[in-house]
Design a protein around this motif. Structure first.
Motif, mmCIF file in Angstrom:
data_model
loop_
_atom_site.group_PDB
_atom_site.id
_atom_site.type_symbol
_atom_site.label_atom_id
_atom_site.label_comp_id
_atom_site.label_asym_id
_atom_site.label_seq_id
_atom_site.Cartn_x
_atom_site.Cartn_y
_atom_site.Cartn_z
ATOM 1 N N MET A 1 48.849 33.291 46.491
ATOM 2 C CA MET A 1 48.373 34.293 45.533
ATOM 3 C C MET A 1 47.568 35.361 46.287
ATOM 4 O O MET A 1 46.711 35.037 47.094
ATOM 5 C CB MET A 1 47.492 33.642 44.465
ATOM 6 N N ARG A 2 47.878 36.615 46.029
ATOM 7 C CA ARG A 2 47.139 37.705 46.652
ATOM 8 C C ARG A 2 45.681 37.691 46.213
ATOM 9 O O ARG A 2 45.350 37.331 45.084
ATOM 10 C CB ARG A 2 47.773 39.035 46.254
ATOM 11 N N LYS A 3 44.795 38.108 47.127
ATOM 12 C CA LYS A 3 43.371 38.154 46.803
ATOM 13 C C LYS A 3 43.120 39.052 45.600
ATOM 14 O O LYS A 3 42.309 38.737 44.728
ATOM 15 C CB LYS A 3 42.577 38.664 48.010
ATOM 16 N N TYR A 4 43.815 40.178 45.583
ATOM 17 C CA TYR A 4 43.665 41.112 44.467
ATOM 18 C C TYR A 4 44.061 40.454 43.153
ATOM 19 O O TYR A 4 43.369 40.592 42.133
ATOM 20 C CB TYR A 4 44.525 42.350 44.737
ATOM 21 N N VAL A 5 45.171 39.710 43.150
ATOM 22 C CA VAL A 5 45.650 39.057 41.930
ATOM 23 C C VAL A 5 44.645 38.007 41.469
ATOM 24 O O VAL A 5 44.335 37.896 40.282
ATOM 25 C CB VAL A 5 47.040 38.430 42.151
ATOM 26 N N ARG A 6 44.127 37.227 42.420
ATOM 27 C CA ARG A 6 43.160 36.197 42.058
ATOM 28 C C ARG A 6 41.910 36.821 41.426
ATOM 29 O O ARG A 6 41.411 36.333 40.407
ATOM 30 C CB ARG A 6 42.768 35.377 43.289
ATOM 31 N N ARG A 7 41.422 37.901 42.046
ATOM 32 C CA ARG A 7 40.245 38.576 41.486
ATOM 33 C C ARG A 7 40.522 39.082 40.069
ATOM 34 O O ARG A 7 39.678 38.992 39.179
ATOM 35 C CB ARG A 7 39.821 39.735 42.387
ATOM 36 N N LYS A 8 41.721 39.626 39.881
ATOM 37 C CA LYS A 8 42.038 40.195 38.570
ATOM 38 C C LYS A 8 42.209 39.102 37.512
ATOM 39 O O LYS A 8 41.806 39.281 36.355
ATOM 40 C CB LYS A 8 43.314 41.047 38.661
ATOM 41 N N ILE A 9 42.786 37.958 37.905
ATOM 42 C CA ILE A 9 42.921 36.841 36.955
ATOM 43 C C ILE A 9 41.543 36.367 36.510
ATOM 44 O O ILE A 9 41.293 36.158 35.310
ATOM 45 C CB ILE A 9 43.720 35.685 37.595
ATOM 46 N N LEU A 10 40.640 36.198 37.473
ATOM 47 C CA LEU A 10 39.288 35.743 37.127
ATOM 48 C C LEU A 10 38.568 36.760 36.242
ATOM 49 O O LEU A 10 37.852 36.387 35.309
ATOM 50 C CB LEU A 10 38.488 35.479 38.404
ATOM 51 N N LYS A 11 38.792 38.039 36.528
ATOM 52 C CA LYS A 11 38.165 39.073 35.706
ATOM 53 C C LYS A 11 38.719 39.042 34.282
ATOM 54 O O LYS A 11 37.971 39.165 33.304
ATOM 55 C CB LYS A 11 38.396 40.450 36.326
ATOM 56 N N LYS A 12 40.036 38.846 34.168
ATOM 57 C CA LYS A 12 40.648 38.819 32.841
ATOM 58 C C LYS A 12 40.206 37.579 32.047
ATOM 59 O O LYS A 12 40.041 37.655 30.833
ATOM 60 C CB LYS A 12 42.177 38.880 32.952
ATOM 61 N N THR A 13 40.027 36.446 32.741
ATOM 62 C CA THR A 13 39.548 35.256 32.011
ATOM 63 C C THR A 13 38.142 35.492 31.472
ATOM 64 O O THR A 13 37.807 35.034 30.376
ATOM 65 C CB THR A 13 39.569 34.005 32.914
#
Length: 440
Positions: A1-13
């Motif tokens: 998982m890309r770092k950017y994607v992981r950050r965005k998933i956590l932000k969306k949660t």
């Protein structure tokens, strides 16, 4: 998982969790329509998260199923919202997200993705050493994506398009600009060397790659000037172009140049009432040196490819080398309306063409002809005729290739206009003489 994607998933949660609380309040106040809108937003974010997770992984597959259950629960709550208590809704929906958040937090991040967006192959040296470092980093995937650019007509409209993807060194793997979706890939870093967007009077890069636009498609936009500054000074207008404004980081060749950029940046903020809108100047501008100097020091006669027709002009009958004089003419004389430059060219050629001990390597600025078209169309035909005569004479070398550093490495001395090339040439320690176009 890309770092950017992981950050965005956590932000969306986190955003979804906050909406759950808003749903609770809306239900308690019997504002069911507001609650349903919030439920719909939760579903949209859940779908985005699901699409971002690799379903080929066992853990990812389980999380996707959990998200599907979550979306079904959202739907059920939406159609029967008035039958549920707000607190119960908030608690039950939150349980679905626990596994999603845990998955994102514990999932190992993939490599960083760095994209380099040169437009002219001759200016690639301003990015090359940074690309080399990124390429050698085992935790980084680096992509070189040359972008198209256009000449400009005298009225400022775009005319002919150019694409120089085939002109880069063989050791540089090039990705076609049509094959890489910046918005979808959202690289961690983007490096550019063109600061103008639409503010250059001679050329413009493709509008899809204006700094203002691509900034939204990366975590960090980095601008490295395509030029080096002469005598540790820089014209004010270079400091507040779109590339410097929208970049997160601007890499500069010296501390003195950095101070000038910061000063002009603050001046721009004051005059336009936009303090803070384009970032913190002290953090944005960094004096880390110019990759162009790295390239000069790494390029020698021994590691460049010399065309056969060049070598035939350089070698004497006994196999020894003639002195190679690099003749550099800048675009400024043409832009300033100096027709005297054309007279000077003929004079220089006349004095050298019959010399047996010297060969002239003429390297005009790559935008000379485009500058004539845009700004001095009355000089275009004369300039083109001089170029044709020089080539037809076949006594000197005409270098319109992207490889500036080959010319620097092959030459024994510099003659020509004051330009950033002079600053680069000084690193070699070889002789430099500036021309006076008034003297013929």
């Amino acid at each position: 998982m890309r770092k950017y994607v992981r950050r965005k998933i956590l932000k969306k949660t986190e955003q979804i969790t906050d909406r759950h609380r808003q749903i609770e309040q809306a239900v308690l106040k019997e504002k069911y329509e507001d609650a349903q809108k919030l439920l719909m937003q939760c579903q949209e974010d859940a779908i985005w998260i699901g699409n971002s997770i690799d379903e080929k992984e066992p853990e990812g597959c389980a999380v996707i199923r959990r998200l599907e259950d979550y979306c079904e629960a959202l739907y059920q709550y939406s159609v029967q919202i008035d039958e549920y208590k707000g607190g119960a809704v908030c608690m039950q929906l939150g349980q679905y997200l626990a596994d999603v958040k845990k998955y994102a937090q514990n999932h190992p991040a993939e490599k960083m993705e760095a994209v380099f967006l040169p437009y002219k192959a001759s200016m690639w040296d301003s990015l090359e050493s940074v690309w080399m470092a990124a390429k050698e980093d085992k935790d980084c995937d680096a992509y070189v994506i040359p972008i198209p650019y256009f000449d400009k007509n005298p009225d400022g409209t775009m005319s002919r398009m150019h694409y120089e993807g085939s002109e880069f060194p063989e050791y540089v793997p090039v990705t076609d600009w049509k094959d890489y979706d910046l918005e979808a890939r959202h690289p961690d870093m983007i490096f550019i060397h063109n600061p103008y967007d639409n503010m250059n009077i001679v050329t413009t890069v493709h509008p899809d790659f204006y700094a203002q636009k691509i900034k939204d498609n990366t975590e960090k936009l980095v601008y490295i000037p395509y030029f080096v500054c002469v005598n540790d000074t820089v014209a004010e207008h270079f400091c507040v172009l779109p590339g410097t404004l929208y970049a997160d980081k601007v890499i500069l060749q010296s501390e003195k140049i950095r101070e000038i950029y910061i000063q002009q940046f603050h001046k721009f903020e004051e005059e336009n009432g936009c303090r803070g809108q384009f970032g913190n100047a002290e953090e944005k501008f960094m004096a880390l040196g110019s990759p162009k100097f790295d390239k000069v020091l790494l390029t020698t006669r021994e590691n460049v490819s010399i065309p056969d027709d060049w070598l035939a002009k350089i070698l004497k009958p006994d196999g020894s080398w003639k002195k190679v004089l690099l003749y550099n003419t800048s675009v400024n004389q043409l832009l300033n309306g100096e027709e005297q430059l054309l007279v000077k060219l003929k004079s220089v050629f006349g004095q050298i063409k019959d010399r047996e001990d010297i060969v002239l390597l003429w390297r005009p600025h790559p935008l000379s002809e485009a500058a004539c078209v845009a700004m001095r169309p009355e000089l275009l035909e004369q300039y083109q005729e001089i170029v044709r005569e020089y080539k037809a004479g076949d006594w000197g070398i005409y270098d319109d290739t992207p490889d500036l550093h080959r010319a620097i490495a092959l030459s024994d001395a510099y003659y020509g206009d004051q330009s950033s090339l002079v600053e680069l040439y000084q690193v070699t320690g070889k002789p430099i003489m500036l021309q006076d176009v008034e003297l013929v």
